[in-house]
Design a protein around this motif. Structure first.
Motif, PDB file in Angstrom:
ATOM      1  N   UNK A  32       0.809  -1.226   0.000  1.00  0.00           N
ATOM      2  CA  UNK A  32       0.000   0.000   0.000  1.00  0.00           C
ATOM      3  C   UNK A  32       0.836   1.266   0.000  1.00  0.00           C
ATOM      4  N   UNK A  33       2.185   1.129   0.065  1.00  0.00           N
ATOM      5  CA  UNK A  33       2.980   2.331   0.263  1.00  0.00           C
ATOM      6  C   UNK A  33       4.193   2.535  -0.606  1.00  0.00           C
ATOM      7  N   UNK A  34       4.563   1.561  -1.447  1.00  0.00           N
ATOM      8  CA  UNK A  34       5.762   1.731  -2.268  1.00  0.00           C
ATOM      9  C   UNK A  34       5.391   2.288  -3.647  1.00  0.00           C
ATOM     10  N   UNK A  35       6.271   2.091  -4.626  1.00  0.00           N
ATOM     11  CA  UNK A  35       6.141   2.778  -5.913  1.00  0.00           C
ATOM     12  C   UNK A  35       4.764   2.657  -6.555  1.00  0.00           C
ATOM     13  N   UNK A  36       4.232   1.430  -6.624  1.00  0.00           N
ATOM     14  CA  UNK A  36       2.988   1.238  -7.368  1.00  0.00           C
ATOM     15  C   UNK A  36       1.861   2.086  -6.799  1.00  0.00           C
TER      16      UNK A  36
END
Length: 412
Positions: free
Chosen positions: A125-129
């Motif tokens: 829920x929090x990285x690049x994507x």
């Protein structure tokens, strides 16, 4: 900075200025990557040494976390599509903090592994994507410049957080290090997400209509674009797996070339600047080409880099520069190619679905690499990886043809 980038930073059209949003997401991405994906590069050995847990299981926690991130990524994309990125990214900070607290307090291996499952939710829920999907929902097609700029920040995650983690571990131990990072998520990242990112109106995901059958489908990809979607997801997955495998086993490969550990570490450090340099060049020239060319350049550079490593040519640095440049602009292509091909309407939901096989592939890659090294040796593993990278180049060429055909058909 290019004229296009400057225009994107200053032009709002009702959306918040990128000059505000990009630094916020840039700082949070550095800290989110550094305290999750890159955490065990520094902490794995201290954790295993302190607890006596098998190193394979200590490192395996990250693989399980990435697996969870992949499984939940479609739901994450749908949530950003409906609610915007503010709530989803804020939730990621909470889950990353809870997972890190769990690591710090783990009395045994099962609870340690369970903590990585919680961290996996935070990573999904929090990285690049998720950040790319947030930018796409906010800025539509103008998000291409924003995505490119954001990856420049992300390229410094290991550069900043590896030394920071090493300092914390040497001063306080690995458990306190995890608690410090958890505190950073709650005291820094969570407020940044809540107060710096805009509230966005709720949007329902309109079903896609299959005109041939006069029915609606759940997947936010037009029925005639399923092959295109599958190809994009496949080439991104293969690129992600190659990158994840080499990020874990690069030092082992270099040492198998009779390169001393200190020299191998120094050579490995070339990859980071190569990534940032390639991303900077891409930012300057991106307005002149379609993102498929970014993807093509990425896969070709990675194939050249892996091929040079396999051949064992004396200039290992050149191989790592090509490889680093390739994976650097791959991050950009991962976010910009789906936006250019499918448009902004369902972009967050599409990104969530494209991320799923990619993250699951990354979860499996370290183990696959270890098995290849055990069975074929470092040289055999590189030969296999080179063959896979060439297959990916061919797939991108096919993808280019499909995109060109689709564009031509739309103009008829």
């Amino acid at each position: 900075m290019s004229a296009l980038a400057t225009e994107a930073l200053s032009s709002n059209d009702g959306a918040p200025a990128l000059r505000t949003i990009i630094p916020v997401l840039g700082v949070t991405q550095i800290l989110a990557w550094g305290s999750s994906y890159y955490l065990l590069a520094v902490l794995a050995t201290p954790i295993a040494g302190d607890t006596g847990w098998p190193l394979a299981w200590v490192v395996g926690g990250l693989s399980l976390g990435l697996l969870v991130a992949g499984v939940i990524s479609p739901r994450v994309g749908d949530s950003i599509q409906r609610l915007g990125g503010r709530l989803v990214l804020a939730t990621s900070a909470v889950f990353l903090a809870l997972g890190l607290i769990g690591l710090a307090l783990s009395p045994n291996l099962p609870l340690y592994i369970a903590s990585w499952l919680v961290l996996g939710v935070g990573m999904g829920a929090g990285l690049y994507d998720a950040a790319f999907a947030t930018l796409g929902r906010l800025y539509g097609q103008r998000a291409r410049t924003a995505i490119t700029t954001l990856t420049l920040f992300g390229g410094f995650a290991s550069t900043i957080c590896w030394p920071l983690s090493a300092y914390f571990v040497s001063e306080f131990g690995w458990r306190i290090t995890c608690l410090i990072y958890a505190g950073i998520h709650l005291a820094v990242l969570l407020p940044l997400y809540v107060f710096a990112l805009p509230r966005e109106p709720r949007k329902n995901i309109a079903p896609v209509i299959d005109e041939d059958r006069e029915t609606s489908i759940d997947l936010p990809v037009p029925p005639g674009s399923k092959l295109l979607f599958a190809l994009i997801a496949l080439v991104i997955m293969i690129s992600s797996m190659i990158s994840a495998l080499l990020s874990v086993h690069l030092l082992t490969i270099l040492q198998a070339r009779d390169i001393a550990l200190a020299a191998a570490v120094a050579l490995g450090a070339i990859v980071g600047p190569a990534q940032v340099g390639a991303r900077t060049i891409e930012m300057l020239i991106s307005r002149f080409h379609h993102p498929i060319w970014t993807k093509f350049a990425s896969t070709v550079c990675v194939a050249i880099g892996v091929g040079l490593l396999w051949l064992g040519l004396p200039i290992v640095a050149a191989a790592l520069i090509f490889y680093g440049a390739g994976i650097g602009i791959e991050s950009i292509a991962r976010g910009t190619l789906p936006l250019a091909v499918f448009g902004e309407r369902h972009y967050p939901a599409i990104m969530g679905r494209i991320a799923m096989p990619s993250l699951i592939g990354q979860a499996a890659s370290p183990s696959v690499g270890a098995m290849l090294i055990d069975g074929l040796g470092a040289n055999g593993m590189l030969a296999t990886l080179f063959a896979v990278s060439l297959v990916n180049v061919v797939l991108v060429i096919i993808l280019f043809g499909v995109i060109q055909h689709r564009t031509s058909a739309e103009h008829l």
